[in-house]
Design a protein around this motif. Structure first.
Motif, PDB file in Angstrom:
ATOM      1  N   THR A 103       0.816  -1.111   0.060  1.00 38.66           N
ATOM      2  CA  THR A 103      -0.188  -0.017  -0.086  1.00 38.66           C
ATOM      3  C   THR A 103       1.058   1.180   0.085  1.00 38.66           C
ATOM      4  OG1 THR A 103      -1.663  -1.028   1.297  1.00 38.66           O
ATOM      5  CG2 THR A 103      -1.807   1.322   1.268  1.00 38.66           C
ATOM      6  N   LYS A 104       0.772   2.193  -1.039  1.00 37.65           N
ATOM      7  CA  LYS A 104       1.364   3.377  -0.911  1.00 37.65           C
ATOM      8  C   LYS A 104       0.370   4.756  -1.396  1.00 37.65           C
ATOM      9  CE  LYS A 104       5.657   2.554  -0.533  1.00 37.65           C
ATOM     10  NZ  LYS A 104       6.792   3.256   0.234  1.00 37.65           N
ATOM     11  N   LYS A 105       0.689   5.793  -0.541  1.00 43.46           N
ATOM     12  CA  LYS A 105      -0.115   6.931  -0.803  1.00 43.46           C
ATOM     13  C   LYS A 105       0.868   8.014  -1.564  1.00 43.46           C
ATOM     14  CE  LYS A 105      -0.441  10.042   2.733  1.00 43.46           C
ATOM     15  NZ  LYS A 105      -1.119  10.636   3.947  1.00 43.46           N
ATOM     16  N   SER A 106       0.063   8.506  -2.611  1.00 43.52           N
ATOM     17  CA  SER A 106       1.079   9.553  -3.403  1.00 43.52           C
ATOM     18  C   SER A 106       0.202  10.872  -3.562  1.00 43.52           C
ATOM     19  CB  SER A 106       1.578   9.398  -4.722  1.00 43.52           C
ATOM     20  OG  SER A 106       2.114  10.202  -5.399  1.00 43.52           O
ATOM     21  N   GLY A 137      -0.847  18.735   0.102  1.00 45.56           N
ATOM     22  CA  GLY A 137      -1.132  18.210   1.197  1.00 45.56           C
ATOM     23  C   GLY A 137      -2.607  17.811   1.132  1.00 45.56           C
ATOM     24  N   ARG A 138      -3.290  16.890   1.755  1.00 50.87           N
ATOM     25  CA  ARG A 138      -4.742  16.467   1.810  1.00 50.87           C
ATOM     26  C   ARG A 138      -5.282  15.983   0.291  1.00 50.87           C
ATOM     27  NH1 ARG A 138      -6.126  21.523   5.724  1.00 50.87           N
ATOM     28  NH2 ARG A 138      -4.706  20.879   7.629  1.00 50.87           N
ATOM     29  N   VAL A 139      -4.423  16.033  -0.790  1.00 53.15           N
ATOM     30  CA  VAL A 139      -5.111  15.875  -1.978  1.00 53.15           C
ATOM     31  C   VAL A 139      -4.155  14.539  -2.447  1.00 53.15           C
ATOM     32  CG1 VAL A 139      -5.783  16.602  -4.083  1.00 53.15           C
ATOM     33  CG2 VAL A 139      -5.703  18.187  -2.273  1.00 53.15           C
ATOM     34  N   TYR A 140      -4.840  13.399  -2.260  1.00 54.93           N
ATOM     35  CA  TYR A 140      -3.804  12.267  -2.626  1.00 54.93           C
ATOM     36  C   TYR A 140      -4.654  11.190  -2.878  1.00 54.93           C
ATOM     37  CZ  TYR A 140      -5.019  11.198   2.114  1.00 54.93           C
ATOM     38  OH  TYR A 140      -5.731  10.991   3.406  1.00 54.93           O
ATOM     39  N   THR A 141      -4.010  10.157  -3.545  1.00 52.57           N
ATOM     40  CA  THR A 141      -4.509   9.014  -3.828  1.00 52.57           C
ATOM     41  C   THR A 141      -3.775   7.907  -2.999  1.00 52.57           C
ATOM     42  OG1 THR A 141      -4.763   9.515  -6.269  1.00 52.57           O
ATOM     43  CG2 THR A 141      -4.736   7.180  -5.693  1.00 52.57           C
ATOM     44  N   VAL A 142      -4.399   6.839  -2.414  1.00 55.31           N
ATOM     45  CA  VAL A 142      -3.889   5.630  -1.582  1.00 55.31           C
ATOM     46  C   VAL A 142      -4.125   4.425  -2.695  1.00 55.31           C
ATOM     47  CG1 VAL A 142      -4.182   4.077   0.122  1.00 55.31           C
ATOM     48  CG2 VAL A 142      -4.383   6.387   0.451  1.00 55.31           C
ATOM     49  N   THR A 143      -3.299   3.835  -2.910  1.00 55.54           N
ATOM     50  CA  THR A 143      -3.244   2.743  -3.787  1.00 55.54           C
ATOM     51  C   THR A 143      -2.771   1.371  -3.022  1.00 55.54           C
ATOM     52  OG1 THR A 143      -3.132   3.725  -5.836  1.00 55.54           O
ATOM     53  CG2 THR A 143      -2.600   1.402  -5.903  1.00 55.54           C
ATOM     54  N   ARG A 144      -3.530   0.366  -3.133  1.00 55.47           N
ATOM     55  CA  ARG A 144      -3.061  -1.015  -2.615  1.00 55.47           C
ATOM     56  C   ARG A 144      -3.155  -2.077  -3.596  1.00 55.47           C
ATOM     57  NH1 ARG A 144      -6.796  -5.526  -0.232  1.00 55.47           N
ATOM     58  NH2 ARG A 144      -5.524  -6.431   1.562  1.00 55.47           N
ATOM     59  N   LEU A 145      -1.768  -2.725  -4.001  1.00 58.43           N
ATOM     60  CA  LEU A 145      -1.347  -3.386  -5.020  1.00 58.43           C
ATOM     61  C   LEU A 145      -1.272  -4.974  -4.558  1.00 58.43           C
ATOM     62  CD1 LEU A 145      -0.647  -3.507  -7.942  1.00 58.43           C
ATOM     63  CD2 LEU A 145       1.750  -3.421  -7.231  1.00 58.43           C
ATOM     64  N   MET A 181      -1.035   7.313 -10.905  1.00 66.41           N
ATOM     65  CA  MET A 181       0.033   6.762 -11.444  1.00 66.41           C
ATOM     66  C   MET A 181       1.244   6.736 -10.432  1.00 66.41           C
ATOM     67  SD  MET A 181      -0.459   5.044 -14.159  1.00 66.41           S
ATOM     68  CE  MET A 181      -1.798   4.955 -15.517  1.00 66.41           C
ATOM     69  N   SER A 182       1.651   7.830  -9.780  1.00 72.12           N
ATOM     70  CA  SER A 182       2.611   7.822  -9.120  1.00 72.12           C
ATOM     71  C   SER A 182       2.501   6.839  -7.716  1.00 72.12           C
ATOM     72  CB  SER A 182       3.004   9.208  -8.515  1.00 72.12           C
ATOM     73  OG  SER A 182       1.974   9.669  -7.946  1.00 72.12           O
ATOM     74  N   ALA A 183       1.507   6.713  -7.275  1.00 76.90           N
ATOM     75  CA  ALA A 183       1.191   5.747  -6.276  1.00 76.90           C
ATOM     76  C   ALA A 183       1.506   4.387  -6.559  1.00 76.90           C
ATOM     77  CB  ALA A 183      -0.279   6.049  -5.635  1.00 76.90           C
ATOM     78  N   LEU A 184       0.838   3.971  -7.830  1.00 78.08           N
ATOM     79  CA  LEU A 184       1.052   2.955  -8.336  1.00 78.08           C
ATOM     80  C   LEU A 184       2.523   2.287  -8.761  1.00 78.08           C
ATOM     81  CD1 LEU A 184      -0.034   0.015  -9.482  1.00 78.08           C
ATOM     82  CD2 LEU A 184      -0.293   1.052 -11.925  1.00 78.08           C
ATOM     83  N   ALA A 208       6.594   6.236 -13.163  1.00 74.95           N
ATOM     84  CA  ALA A 208       5.171   7.067 -13.265  1.00 74.95           C
ATOM     85  C   ALA A 208       5.197   7.616 -14.346  1.00 74.95           C
ATOM     86  CB  ALA A 208       5.289   7.773 -11.787  1.00 74.95           C
ATOM     87  N   ARG A 209       6.108   8.530 -14.774  1.00 75.68           N
ATOM     88  CA  ARG A 209       6.088   9.153 -16.068  1.00 75.68           C
ATOM     89  C   ARG A 209       5.614   8.475 -17.500  1.00 75.68           C
ATOM     90  NH1 ARG A 209      10.773   8.899 -19.086  1.00 75.68           N
ATOM     91  NH2 ARG A 209       9.881   8.321 -20.840  1.00 75.68           N
ATOM     92  N   LEU A 210       5.979   7.261 -17.473  1.00 74.73           N
ATOM     93  CA  LEU A 210       5.503   6.201 -18.458  1.00 74.73           C
ATOM     94  C   LEU A 210       3.810   6.183 -18.337  1.00 74.73           C
ATOM     95  CD1 LEU A 210       8.309   3.853 -18.870  1.00 74.73           C
ATOM     96  CD2 LEU A 210       7.864   5.785 -20.281  1.00 74.73           C
ATOM     97  N   GLY A 211       3.168   6.432 -17.207  1.00 74.88           N
ATOM     98  CA  GLY A 211       2.094   6.220 -17.351  1.00 74.88           C
ATOM     99  C   GLY A 211       1.208   7.516 -17.237  1.00 74.88           C
ATOM    100  N   SER A 212       1.692   8.667 -16.774  1.00 79.68           N
ATOM    101  CA  SER A 212       1.216   9.897 -16.884  1.00 79.68           C
ATOM    102  C   SER A 212       2.213  10.738 -16.745  1.00 79.68           C
ATOM    103  CB  SER A 212       0.077  10.063 -15.863  1.00 79.68           C
ATOM    104  OG  SER A 212      -0.323  11.517 -15.856  1.00 79.68           O
TER     105      SER A 212
END
Length: 353
Positions: free
Chosen positions: A22-25, A55-63, A131-134, A162-166
């Protein structure tokens, strides 16, 4: 061997057959805008850009990764608990692009569970944070393979992936002011990954408030990825790229001396230039809504009357980012709720960190 082999990892390693990371970006807001990329290269910008992470504007991704039993790759994606098959083409393309640099991914199937603290695809760089979280999740897998992986390399390659995704996702890997795109005046800047801004920053720019006015929560009818393509035949594209790089030189000086008025005027000019390019593309289109314009005019009037240091910037959408020093937060935030709330669906109180 392909270019960028610095990030290439071919050797076969052993890793547990199943795992969860799990990561947050955070999202970011560009001050000097990236708009347009090289036609025959993957996610290479035609001008340098610089952004604040938010801050406070983020994505949490669980892979969730599971050892593959069959040859075919299986990926499932869930946004806020709901499966999103419409996201699959972009994610599959991303995995295809990075497979050369992360060959170990070919041994697994994946479940991606993600959520945002802000509306998706509405012009607040959700693709950047997601994409950065992933990418950070994927680098955690690589870290399990290479225990000696240094933090600098970890972040640099995460930005590269991440750049290769967005494109703008590469800037979300780092906090603070972040630069992407080669610029003659910024040491270490390059087109392949982002770097933290390397020069002196006046204290007034280190504690900045970012208040986001959500004018429209609906997904954009024309996504940024398609908008970038319209720069390839844009009649004003070359001048725009020159202007952006010149504005970067100006910003370097402004950040050093702490001239907030010059800073504000520059970021507003950049924001309006971005939308001018959008409105003069072929086909042309308009992301601003009537209430976007109402907010901009109200901010201008308030600034003249109050002498407060409040300025706006816009991303590729209808919503408005207001930037101002933390020292003026109390009075400005009170004014925002009393005079601007009428134009918004909601207000997100954020900050540049």
């Amino acid at each position: 061997m392909k270019k960028n082999c610095f990030f290439y990892r071919k050797k076969k390693y052993s890793i547990e057959p199943n795992g969860v990371i799990t990561k947050k970006s955070h999202s970011n807001i560009a001050l000097i805008k990236y708009w347009g990329k090289h036609k025959n290269k993957i996610q290479i910008p035609l001008n340098s850009s610089i952004s604040y992470s938010l801050g406070r504007v983020y994505t949490v991704t669980r892979l969730i990764y599971q050892e593959k039993k069959k040859r075919n790759l299986s990926i499932k994606i869930f946004l806020s608990g709901k499966e999103k098959t419409s996201f699959l083409p972009k994610i599959l393309e991303f995995f295809h692009r990075i497979s050369f640099y992360c060959s170990y991914l070919r041994d697994f199937n994946f479940i991606i569970e993600t959520y945002n603290t802000f509306p998706h695809s509405s012009g607040i760089a959700s693709s950047a944070s997601s994409m950065s979280a992933l990418a950070l999740c994927i680098m955690e897998i690589e870290k399990k393979l290479v225990f000696s992986l240094k933090k600098d390399f970890f972040l640099k390659k995460a930005s590269f992936l991440a750049r290769l995704g967005s494109g703008s996702a590469c800037r979300s890997i780092y906090p603070g002011l972040v630069v992407w795109g080669s610029h003659k005046s910024i040491k270490g800047s390059n087109d392949l990954y982002a770097i933290p801004y390397p020069y002196k920053v006046h204290p007034i720019f280190k504690k900045m408030v970012n208040t986001i006015l959500i004018i429209d929560e609906k997904p954009k009818k024309i996504l940024s990825s398609k908008g970038h393509l319209l720069m390839n035949k844009h009649p004003y594209a070359r001048v725009r790229f020159q202007c952006a790089n010149q504005n970067m030189d100006r910003l370097i000086s402004i950040l050093k001396i702490g001239d907030f008025q010059e800073f504000g005027e520059l970021i507003e000019h950049e924001a309006l230039t971005l939308h001018a390019m959008i409105m003069t593309s072929r086909p042309y289109f308009l992301w601003m809504k009537p209430n976007t314009l109402n907010v901009l005019h109200t901010v201008w009037d308030f600034r003249i009357q109050s002498k407060k240091n409040i300025y706006f910037t816009l991303d590729a959408g209808a919503n408005v980012h207001l930037l101002y020093p933390i020292q003026e937060k109390k009075s400005i935030l009170k004014w925002i709720y009393s005079d601007l709330f009428f134009y918004c669906k909601k207000i997100i109180e954020s900050f540049c960190y």
